[in-house]
Scaffold this active site. Structure first.
Site, PDB file in Angstrom:
ATOM      1  N   ARG A  16       0.849  -1.184   0.000  1.00 41.02           N
ATOM      2  CA  ARG A  16       0.000   0.000   0.000  1.00 41.02           C
ATOM      3  C   ARG A  16       0.890   1.241   0.000  1.00 41.02           C
ATOM      4  O   ARG A  16       2.108   1.142   0.016  1.00 41.02           O
ATOM      5  CB  ARG A  16      -0.931   0.004   1.213  1.00 41.02           C
ATOM      6  CG  ARG A  16      -0.230   0.050   2.549  1.00 41.02           C
ATOM      7  CD  ARG A  16      -1.223  -0.049   3.707  1.00 41.02           C
ATOM      8  NE  ARG A  16      -0.556   0.091   4.988  1.00 41.02           N
ATOM      9  CZ  ARG A  16      -1.165  -0.001   6.172  1.00 41.02           C
ATOM     10  NH1 ARG A  16      -2.468  -0.242   6.206  1.00 41.02           N
ATOM     11  NH2 ARG A  16      -0.500   0.140   7.294  1.00 41.02           N
ATOM     12  N   MET A  18       3.111   4.455  -0.841  1.00 41.74           N
ATOM     13  CA  MET A  18       4.059   4.755  -1.905  1.00 41.74           C
ATOM     14  C   MET A  18       4.489   3.505  -2.656  1.00 41.74           C
ATOM     15  O   MET A  18       4.628   3.518  -3.876  1.00 41.74           O
ATOM     16  CB  MET A  18       5.305   5.455  -1.330  1.00 41.74           C
ATOM     17  CG  MET A  18       5.145   6.930  -1.113  1.00 41.74           C
ATOM     18  SD  MET A  18       6.740   7.792  -1.083  1.00 41.74           S
ATOM     19  CE  MET A  18       7.623   6.915   0.210  1.00 41.74           C
ATOM     20  N   TYR A 152      14.380   7.122  13.015  1.00 41.72           N
ATOM     21  CA  TYR A 152      14.044   7.304  11.601  1.00 41.72           C
ATOM     22  C   TYR A 152      15.098   8.167  10.912  1.00 41.72           C
ATOM     23  O   TYR A 152      15.598   7.822   9.831  1.00 41.72           O
ATOM     24  CB  TYR A 152      12.666   7.954  11.489  1.00 41.72           C
ATOM     25  CG  TYR A 152      12.136   8.051  10.086  1.00 41.72           C
ATOM     26  CD1 TYR A 152      11.529   6.965   9.473  1.00 41.72           C
ATOM     27  CD2 TYR A 152      12.218   9.244   9.368  1.00 41.72           C
ATOM     28  CE1 TYR A 152      11.027   7.051   8.185  1.00 41.72           C
ATOM     29  CE2 TYR A 152      11.728   9.345   8.080  1.00 41.72           C
ATOM     30  CZ  TYR A 152      11.126   8.243   7.493  1.00 41.72           C
ATOM     31  OH  TYR A 152      10.635   8.331   6.210  1.00 41.72           O
TER      32      TYR A 152
END
Length: 253
Positions: A16, A18, A152
């Site tokens: 799902r 990108m 991240y």
């Protein structure tokens, strides 16, 4: 003839968001695609939608055995592998003093170790195909800091770095390695974020397909002289703070 006609591409985290947009555009441009993810229902539905040009393989990108299975499925189904899109990624947010080691380790395992393992696993098959292209999805957070997104940010800086070291090693065998750096993209992951909170000069989030266009370009022969480079897709977010309305008029009056 599409830009990636007859090329076989593996896209991670493609069930799902990108990743799904990348898979759809690749197929529309003539590629055959191996969709991988841990979200089996979504991944199987996408592969069914794409028909004979795609298969779905369950894959945890942080596990070497899972990579061997995915690469094996690509080659056994389509006979060859020309490219890889390391798209899978996760994020968690917390102040650095409350950021747990488990959060840190899991984010780096998926976002950075997953990219490393993907390059390692895909290279032999891509070399056997006579060369090809690997695209690593980093982020604007691989170019700057962001509060709360410590793991991240670290992982995306790491993706940017390993892209360059791998590009240097792989060039002689005809394998190109590049990174893309999206900013705010309109997906389910960002649906609760107000684009107005971000100083984006173009004034909106990206559509997923706008990132996909850059990825297809890097997988195609049109980018044959590009390796170790970064494509930033952020609507101008990282170039500076935009001035709007009266403030801009006053600057030039």
């Amino acid at each position: 003839m599409g830009r990636v006609n007859e090329k076989v591409i593996l896209v991670t985290g493609a069930a799902r968001g990108m990743g799904a947009a990348h898979a759809r555009l690749l197929v529309s441009e003539g590629a055959r695609v191996v969709v991988t993810d841990v979200l089996d229902a979504h991944g199987e539905a996408l592969a069914s939608e794409l028909g004979n040009a795609a298969i779905y393989v369950h894959q945890d990108v942080s596990e070497p055995k899972s990579w061997a299975t995915a690469i094996g499925a690509a080659v056994s189904t389509f006979g060859v592998l020309h490219g890889l899109v390391n798209n899978a990624g996760i994020a968690s947010v917390a102040p650095i003093e409350q950021f747990s080691l488990d959060q840190w380790n899991r984010t780096l395992a998926v976002n950075l170790t997953g990219v490393f393992l993907g390059i390692q696993a895909a290279l032999p098959a891509i070399r056997r195909a006579g060369g090809g292209s690997i695209v690593n999805v980093s982020s604007v957070e691989g170019l700057r800091g962001s509060p709360g997104l410590h793991a991240y940010v670290a992982s995306k800086f790491g993706v940017r770095g390993v892209t360059k070291s791998a590009a240097l090693e792989c060039a002689a065998s005809g394998v190109r390695v590049n990174s893309v750096h999206p900013g705010l993209v309109s997906t389910a992951m960002s649906e609760n974020l107000d684009p107005a909170l971000f100083p984006i000069p173009l004034g909106r989030a990206a559509y997923p397909v706008e990132v996909s266009q850059a990825i297809v370009f890097l997988l195609s022969d049109a980018s044959s002289y590009m390796t170790g480079t970064e494509i930033v897709l952020d609507g101008g977010l990282t170039i500076g703070v935009p001035h709007k309305g009266a403030a801009l008029e006053n600057m030039f009056s």
